[in-house]
Design an enzyme around this catalytic site. Structure first.
Site, mmCIF file in Angstrom:
data_model
loop_
_atom_site.group_PDB
_atom_site.id
_atom_site.type_symbol
_atom_site.label_atom_id
_atom_site.label_comp_id
_atom_site.label_asym_id
_atom_site.label_seq_id
_atom_site.Cartn_x
_atom_site.Cartn_y
_atom_site.Cartn_z
ATOM 1 C CB SER A 37 -0.922 0.007 1.225
ATOM 2 O OG SER A 37 -0.152 -0.068 2.419
ATOM 3 C CG HIS A 188 -42.239 23.609 -7.398
ATOM 4 N ND1 HIS A 188 -42.530 22.300 -7.087
ATOM 5 C CD2 HIS A 188 -42.801 24.376 -6.419
ATOM 6 C CE1 HIS A 188 -43.272 22.275 -5.965
ATOM 7 N NE2 HIS A 188 -43.429 23.509 -5.537
ATOM 8 C CB SER A 309 -16.888 24.587 -27.274
ATOM 9 O OG SER A 309 -17.026 23.722 -28.387
ATOM 10 C CE LYS A 315 -21.861 26.499 -25.213
ATOM 11 N NZ LYS A 315 -21.916 25.054 -24.993
ATOM 12 C CG ASN A 317 -19.032 25.444 -22.362
ATOM 13 O OD1 ASN A 317 -20.115 25.900 -22.725
ATOM 14 N ND2 ASN A 317 -18.233 24.755 -23.166
ATOM 15 C CD GLU A 322 -20.803 22.354 -17.213
ATOM 16 O OE1 GLU A 322 -21.525 21.620 -17.893
ATOM 17 O OE2 GLU A 322 -19.872 23.030 -17.700
ATOM 18 C CD GLN A 354 -2.879 -2.318 2.583
ATOM 19 O OE1 GLN A 354 -2.117 -2.710 3.454
ATOM 20 N NE2 GLN A 354 -2.827 -2.761 1.349
HETATM 21 N N1 ARG Z 1 -0.839 -1.248 5.482
HETATM 22 C C1 ARG Z 1 -1.689 -1.676 6.557
HETATM 23 C C2 ARG Z 1 -2.929 -0.805 6.607
HETATM 24 O O1 ARG Z 1 -2.959 0.191 6.015
HETATM 25 C C3 ARG Z 1 -0.971 -1.563 7.868
HETATM 26 C C4 ARG Z 1 -1.323 -2.638 8.866
HETATM 27 C C5 ARG Z 1 -0.982 -3.968 8.371
HETATM 28 N N2 ARG Z 1 -1.107 -4.928 9.409
HETATM 29 C C6 ARG Z 1 -0.943 -6.209 9.175
HETATM 30 N N3 ARG Z 1 -0.998 -7.018 10.137
HETATM 31 N N4 ARG Z 1 -0.753 -6.669 7.970
HETATM 32 O O2 ARG Z 1 -3.899 -1.126 7.237
#
Ligand code: ARG
Length: 486
Positions: A37, A188, A309, A315, A317, A322, A354
């Site tokens: 992550s 309305h 446009s 145009k 816009n 939007e 996560q």
């Molecule tokens: N990257 C994980 C999260 O965002 C951190 C915790 C991970 N914990 C684990 N036991 N794998 O939640």
């Protein structure tokens, strides 16, 4: 339970993951890429390092680190913070984060780590050797990520509140300029009764005031430290969790270790507050789209705030308005995303959690930029006072005044309503406004009409008569403006 575990026993040498001791195989590249992550949570590096610095101090109190060791860890963590800053965290969205799952980590000290928590720890161990490995004593990434996210929410909430204030100030400034600009008020999307433009703009200030309150409420409940909860059961070391909470600027330590690592209510609450604020922005920007249409022509946007446009040279816009209108759906989607992640999760931590970050970051980022864009648009709007005034009078917007007049003269309102309805029907047939009828013509509809009716059948008369708390009478709007400015 076992067979599988025993088969793995000899594997430890193979994996260089920090948790690789019990693993006998290298991670499958797809699974490895899918579960990491770093590309998303790298932007938590400041929060993560702040949490670690405070935690190292708590470890001195717990007798795990000496004061000298804590000092060395603290210096190294500060160095890491500047290193990561130089690597321009968070990485731009064109790289790793843009492809899904992100490509395998490339070169560099940080890129090889699974998430931001391991990235900081990996770098710390590179710098300090075995001492770096002591920092995680009694801590889990589960309480670590929870504290990081709460610290993030506290910062993000403050930024959101700033952005809300910016839009409020813009609306208040424009309201002050337009205390005598009359426009048709709508129900309305049909012209209904005249109102002051200031009154209309101040309606949004009220909404934003509540938005600010909701964000503040979310922050108050986020103000609790999970650190020291360990993986789920509480730290095995005598951490003074309350002192640690205060060190990090939290009001208190979370009361239950399972809840501390599993709870994401605070993120939901902030996303809910963002979603509601975005609905308000969507309504405001939807009105900007209407008002700047040729059909309304109540306002124009300066060229710098509009787009053209590619095909139609004519145009201009209101694209930014939007897009704000559309992005309200995106933030509501972020809220739904996190609600669905949490629904049905058994206690305590699950890797599902996560997935909280992308939704939270996107919701907050989107809301902040939309608040800023809306403020820019509000400040830029060029209102056509004369046209708004003309529009305010057409569509029989004084009909309620005429009915109220007859009621004040003693006619039950229901009868007055019917009488004035007949006058409107006549006016439509003869192309007259109510204010165009002569006294004799009015008296054909009701003998209760007398010459003073013409004081009421004007825009100013109509506005003045709405003289209740919260009404559009100029004196009331001035009062309201003074109140929101204070
Ligand atoms: N990257 C994980 C999260 O965002 C951190 C915790 C991970 N914990 C684990 N036991 N794998 O939640």
């Amino acid at each position: 339970m076992g067979g599988a575990g025993e088969a793995d026993v000899e594997g430890g040498e193979l994996s260089d993951q920090p948790w690789g001791g019990r693993f006998g195989e290298e991670p499958d590249p797809l699974i490895d890429r899918f579960t990491r992550s770093l590309a998303v949570d790298s932007r938590l590096f400041r929060e993560d390092i702040a949490g670690s610095r405070a935690y190292a101090k708590a470890l001195v109190g717990a007798g795990v680190l000496t004061a000298d060791e804590q000092q060395r860890i603290d210096v190294a963590l500060q160095e890491i913070e500047s290193e990561f800053q130089l690597e321009s965290y968070p990485p731009p969205l064109t790289g790793e984060a843009a492809s899904y799952p992100p490509p395998l980590a490339g070169e560099g000290t940080v890129g090889a780590s699974e998430d931001i928590h391991m990235a900081v720890e990996d770098r710390l161990r590179q710098k300090l050797g075995p001492l770096g490995g002591k920092l995680h004593t009694g801590r889990s990434r589960n309480d670590q990520v929870a504290v990081d996210l709460r610290l993030y929410v506290k910062t993000a909430g403050a930024q959101l509140i700033d952005a809300v204030s910016g839009l409020e100030s813009a609306l208040i400034a424009r309201a002050e300029e337009h205390l005598d600009t009359v426009m048709p008020g709508y129900t309305h999307t049909q012209r209904a009764q005249p109102v002051l433009l200031a009154h209309h703009l101040l309606a949004y200030v009220e909404m934003l005031h509540r938005d600010r309150g909701r964000i503040q409420d979310a922050l108050n409940r986020a103000d609790v430290s999970p650190l020291g909860a360990g993986a789920l059961a509480g730290s095995g070391f005598p951490i003074d969790r309350t002192a640690l909470a205060h060190e990090l600027g939290f009001a208190a330590a979370a009361a239950n270790s399972l809840d501390a690592v599993a709870d994401r209510d605070f993120a939901l609450e902030l996303l809910a507050a963002c979603s509601i604020a975005m609905v308000h922005l969507s309504r405001l920007c939807g009105e900007i789209v209407l008002w700047t249409s040729v059909e309304f022509s109540f306002a124009a946007l300066p060229d710098a705030l509009a787009s053209g446009s590619s095909m139609m040279p004519n145009k201009k816009n209101p694209c930014a308005a939007e897009l704000v209108r559309a992005k309200s759906g995106r933030v509501a989607g972020d809220l739904m995303n996190l609600l669905m992640v949490l629904k049905g999760l058994p206690l305590a931590y699950n890797r599902d959690l996560q997935e909280d970050k992308e939704a939270l970051f996107d919701g907050v980022d989107t809301t902040i930029v939309c608040l800023q864009v809306a403020a820019r648009l509000v400040l830029g709007l060029q209102f056509d006072r004369d046209l708004m005034r003309t529009a305010a009078l057409s569509g029989y917007t004084l009909a309620t005044e005429a009915a109220d007049y007859l009621s004040r003269k003693g006619l039950p309102f229901r009868d007055a309503h019917r009488v004035v309805g007949q006058m409107v029907a006549r006016g439509i047939a003869t192309h007259q406004g109510l204010e165009d009828f002569s006294l004799e013509e009015l008296q054909q509809f009701s003998p209760l009409f007398s010459a003073d009716v013409f004081d009421y059948l004007t825009l100013e008369g109509a506005l003045k008569s709405r003289d209740v708390l919260g009404g559009t009478a100029p004196a009331r709007v001035k009062e309201a403006l003074a109140r929101v400015k204070a």
